[in-house]
Design a protein around this motif. Structure first.
Motif, PDB file in Angstrom:
ATOM      1  N   VAL A 182      10.416  10.946 -19.314  1.00 17.46           N
ATOM      2  CA  VAL A 182      10.852   9.455 -19.448  1.00 17.46           C
ATOM      3  C   VAL A 182      10.965   8.725 -20.680  1.00 17.46           C
ATOM      4  O   VAL A 182      11.820   7.967 -21.023  1.00 17.46           O
ATOM      5  CB  VAL A 182       9.984   8.847 -18.363  1.00 17.46           C
ATOM      6  N   ILE A 183       9.994   9.303 -21.686  1.00 16.34           N
ATOM      7  CA  ILE A 183      10.286   8.615 -22.948  1.00 16.34           C
ATOM      8  C   ILE A 183      11.286   9.221 -23.844  1.00 16.34           C
ATOM      9  O   ILE A 183      12.152   8.540 -24.216  1.00 16.34           O
ATOM     10  CB  ILE A 183       8.743   8.878 -23.541  1.00 16.34           C
ATOM     11  N   PHE A 184      11.080  10.460 -23.972  1.00 16.60           N
ATOM     12  CA  PHE A 184      11.778  11.212 -24.638  1.00 16.60           C
ATOM     13  C   PHE A 184      13.228  11.796 -24.019  1.00 16.60           C
ATOM     14  O   PHE A 184      14.488  11.713 -24.704  1.00 16.60           O
ATOM     15  CB  PHE A 184      11.383  12.465 -25.370  1.00 16.60           C
ATOM     16  N   GLY A 185      13.448  12.104 -22.899  1.00 18.39           N
ATOM     17  CA  GLY A 185      14.527  12.510 -22.203  1.00 18.39           C
ATOM     18  C   GLY A 185      15.445  11.122 -21.815  1.00 18.39           C
ATOM     19  O   GLY A 185      16.585  10.842 -22.065  1.00 18.39           O
ATOM     20  N   PHE A 186      14.756  10.323 -21.190  1.00 20.22           N
ATOM     21  CA  PHE A 186      15.344   9.082 -20.691  1.00 20.22           C
ATOM     22  C   PHE A 186      15.772   8.145 -22.015  1.00 20.22           C
ATOM     23  O   PHE A 186      16.735   7.758 -22.175  1.00 20.22           O
ATOM     24  CB  PHE A 186      14.545   8.439 -19.584  1.00 20.22           C
ATOM     25  N   GLY A 187      14.560   7.759 -22.459  1.00 14.23           N
ATOM     26  CA  GLY A 187      14.780   6.552 -23.743  1.00 14.23           C
ATOM     27  C   GLY A 187      15.354   7.095 -24.722  1.00 14.23           C
ATOM     28  O   GLY A 187      16.094   6.526 -25.454  1.00 14.23           O
ATOM     29  N   ILE A 209      14.516  12.695 -13.179  1.00 16.44           N
ATOM     30  CA  ILE A 209      13.364  13.708 -13.096  1.00 16.44           C
ATOM     31  C   ILE A 209      11.967  13.303 -13.712  1.00 16.44           C
ATOM     32  O   ILE A 209      11.027  13.829 -12.874  1.00 16.44           O
ATOM     33  CB  ILE A 209      13.999  14.775 -14.091  1.00 16.44           C
ATOM     34  N   GLY A 210      11.812  12.504 -14.467  1.00 15.81           N
ATOM     35  CA  GLY A 210      10.961  12.242 -15.000  1.00 15.81           C
ATOM     36  C   GLY A 210      10.025  11.071 -14.357  1.00 15.81           C
ATOM     37  O   GLY A 210       8.959  11.273 -14.050  1.00 15.81           O
ATOM     38  N   MET A 211      10.759  10.270 -13.523  1.00 14.98           N
ATOM     39  CA  MET A 211      10.215   9.392 -12.407  1.00 14.98           C
ATOM     40  C   MET A 211       9.558  10.033 -11.415  1.00 14.98           C
ATOM     41  O   MET A 211       8.729   9.788 -10.687  1.00 14.98           O
ATOM     42  CB  MET A 211      10.986   8.154 -12.174  1.00 14.98           C
ATOM     43  N   PHE A 212      10.549  11.002 -10.929  1.00 13.56           N
ATOM     44  CA  PHE A 212      10.141  11.729  -9.730  1.00 13.56           C
ATOM     45  C   PHE A 212       8.596  12.549 -10.098  1.00 13.56           C
ATOM     46  O   PHE A 212       7.762  12.471  -9.228  1.00 13.56           O
ATOM     47  CB  PHE A 212      11.073  12.955  -9.278  1.00 13.56           C
ATOM     48  N   VAL A 213       8.364  13.159 -11.203  1.00 11.88           N
ATOM     49  CA  VAL A 213       7.427  13.864 -11.568  1.00 11.88           C
ATOM     50  C   VAL A 213       6.429  12.987 -11.855  1.00 11.88           C
ATOM     51  O   VAL A 213       5.071  13.287 -11.407  1.00 11.88           O
ATOM     52  CB  VAL A 213       7.562  14.493 -12.977  1.00 11.88           C
ATOM     53  N   GLY A 214       6.394  11.762 -12.346  1.00 14.26           N
ATOM     54  CA  GLY A 214       5.639  10.705 -12.458  1.00 14.26           C
ATOM     55  C   GLY A 214       4.802  10.304 -11.159  1.00 14.26           C
ATOM     56  O   GLY A 214       3.558  10.055 -11.090  1.00 14.26           O
ATOM     57  N   ASP A 215       5.682   9.986 -10.311  1.00 11.25           N
ATOM     58  CA  ASP A 215       5.214   9.574  -8.816  1.00 11.25           C
ATOM     59  C   ASP A 215       4.541  10.813  -8.267  1.00 11.25           C
ATOM     60  O   ASP A 215       3.655  10.554  -7.536  1.00 11.25           O
ATOM     61  CB  ASP A 215       6.436   9.152  -7.803  1.00 11.25           C
TER      62      ASP A 215
END
Length: 552
Positions: free
Chosen positions: A126-131, A89-95
């Protein structure tokens, strides 16, 4: 999950969920704006869903006392799966937002799709969800193995995991609705902050209660880093988010700081969030998983302790280097710069310790993509910490600040260090947790590795180039003493680099999707086997000494 709880734990969980649902309902009803009402409704629905989940399994058989003989890994399993979902999710939004800088029309006409709202959705995911989920999951796994002690109960780990993800959900949905404290690091509002404090205190209590029950006299260094991450992040979060709500019925609040004090507090928080969330926590991960995967003792256990105290002390003073050439007193800027340069010593000590641990195991690095993820992470950690210390120097900062060079530096650490060590730890953990000889496909791990490396290099190099060109264009003067380039000319010059950055991010995203598929297939094909008993010998290979003296 619910069937594993005792009757008392189910009852307590039911009470907590009812309180949560009522709190959400009160927020929804009392909210004087639609924003707070929407967030309250979300809290209510989460609480209501949990209540029905408890009811559906309330009369399941009581778990037997035999469970105490085994490690409690189910929260870790769930945390790994949730972390990978947040990663995609985070990487999709980031891209997506990266492509918005190339094609602004990708923002559509909806306010929620604008760059300003989606950018904090990306960073939080990405930071809080993934990491964050990866840190919670791996810390609970490492804590049990290095202590030879089971988690103290079945309920609190699930409360931490799902409570933390409720916070992440409130944050990202709030950002899309326009709810933010408007700080440099976009922050969710007061009600989400209070909830996170409750969750985080329970997380710290789990750690301390488990260590108090440990069968190993020594606390392995990975746990030092994990505990520093938990404790200091709590302090940072509370101080940075001191605020007074406009009223109970409004989402808006006013910060307890203003002016240069607010800026200093913000960057004390911001840089130490990097220090203890994105550095100390993931160093804890590295100090367990890298030597474990390489089957080699850590190169120098004493060096790991020295670097721990160096990082813990030096990082606390470094935040003011983000405020060069501002109203902050000059001596405070210099103090931050000085400590940032000194910080290179303990940081490189950790990076060197990791790489020297691989002496005698480079054949495994060549053949094992999981270990290669960890090795590349250590390399990028050393690179990022050198770059960070270098960019903190005032004269260098004059060129780099406010440019894409900072974006490249951040992503060298985020993609090259944090994501790489996390993927390596997850690929190591999944076969151990689900009792497989290896991942579903070793070839797909290789594919993910090379996509991640290629994406990181393309991303970082494009931002290094664009940032330096930006800095030079902004400070170039013509013969008459005026600026040679307008700001819009510098923006136009960045377009090729922004295209490259978006392509690099896309490669990294595709790698994460490949990883999700590989993990899912590994889980699906996992055999049903017994749990791992607590009485197993500890991971003494981590320090290369007898079991009862793992750190001596």
């Amino acid at each position: 999950m619910i069937a594993q709880l005792t009757t008392n734990e189910r009852q307590f969980a039911m009470v907590m969920l009812i309180v949560l649902a009522v709190a959400g309902l009160v927020l929804a009803a009392a909210g004087r704006d639609d924003l707070l009402g929407g967030q309250g409704l979300l809290i209510f629905l989460v609480g209501l869903g949990g209540i029905f989940g408890i009811i559906s399994k309330y009369y399941s058989p009581e778990p037997t006392e035999a469970r105490f003989a085994y490690y409690y890994d189910d929260p870790t399993k769930a945390g790994i799966v949730i972390a990978m979902v947040w990663a995609v999710i985070g990487m999709f939004v980031g891209d997506w937002v990266a492509w918005q800088l190339v094609y602004p029309d990708l923002a559509f006409d909806a306010a929620w799709s604008s760059f300003g709202r989606l950018r904090p959705v990306h960073t939080t995911s990405v930071i809080f969800g993934f990491g964050g989920n990866a840190l919670i999951a791996t810390s609970l796994y490492v804590l049990q193995r290095t202590s030879r002690a089971r988690l103290p109960d079945q309920l609190s780990p699930w409360f931490v995991l799902f409570g933390y993800n409720l916070f992440c959900l409130l944050a990202v949905t709030g950002y899309m609705m326009g709810i933010t404290q408007s700080k440099e690091y976009a922050e969710p509002e007061w009600y989400a902050d209070i909830w996170l404090v409750i969750v985080w205190v329970v997380y710290f209590a789990i750690y301390m209660r488990t260590l108090a029950r440990r069968k190993e006299p020594h606390i392995y260094v990975a746990n030092w880093y994990y505990m520093a991450f938990i404790l200091v992040v709590a302090i940072l979060h509370i101080v940075n988010n001191l605020a007074v709500p406009v009223s109970f019925g409004h989402a808006k609040s006013y910060s307890s700081f203003s002016g240069v004090q607010d800026a200093m507090t913000q960057w004390w928080y911001g840089h130490n969030a990097v220090a203890f969330f994105l550095t100390a926590g993931f160093l804890g991960m590295m100090y367990y998983y890298l030597p474990k995967r390489a089957n080699r003792p850590i190169f120098s256990y004493r060096l790991s302790i020295i670097s721990f105290w160096g990082i813990t002390f030096f990082y606390m003073w470094a935040g003011s280097h983000h405020l060069h050439y501002t109203a902050l007193p000059h001596w405070v800027q210099t103090l931050g710069m000085t400590f940032s340069v000194m910080l290179l010593v303990p940081s490189w000590a950790s990076a060197a310790n990791a790489l020297l641990t691989l002496n005698g195991a480079w054949d495994k690095v060549r053949d094992d993509a999981t270990l290669r993820f960890m090795m590349v992470a250590a390399v990028f950690y050393g690179l990022s910490t050198f770059e960070g210390s270098f960019m903190a120097i005032r004269t260098v900062n004059a060129l780099s600040h406010y440019t894409d060079w900072t974006v490249g530096h951040v992503h060298a650490g985020a993609l090259g260090w944090v994501a790489m060590i996390t993927f390596g730890a997850i690929y190591a953990s999944v076969p151990w947790l689900w009792k497989r000889e290896g991942m579903y496909s070793a070839q797909l791990v290789e594919v993910h590795f090379w996509l991640a490396v290629a994406g990181t290099i393309v991303y970082v190099f494009s931002m290094w180039n664009s940032g330096i060109i930006q800095g030079l264009m902004w400070r170039t003067y013509n013969e008459s003493g005026t600026l040679a380039y307008s700001f819009i000319e510098s923006v136009v010059a960045m377009r090729p680099y922004y295209i490259a950055r978006a392509i690099g991010g896309l490669l990294f995203l595709i790698g994460a999707i490949v990883g999700c598929y590989n993990i899912w297939m590994t889980i699906r094909t996992a055999p049903q086997v017994a749990r791992e008993p607590v009485s197993n010998a500890p991971d003494s290979v981590l320090v290369g000494t007898p079991a009862l003296q793992p750190g001596e």
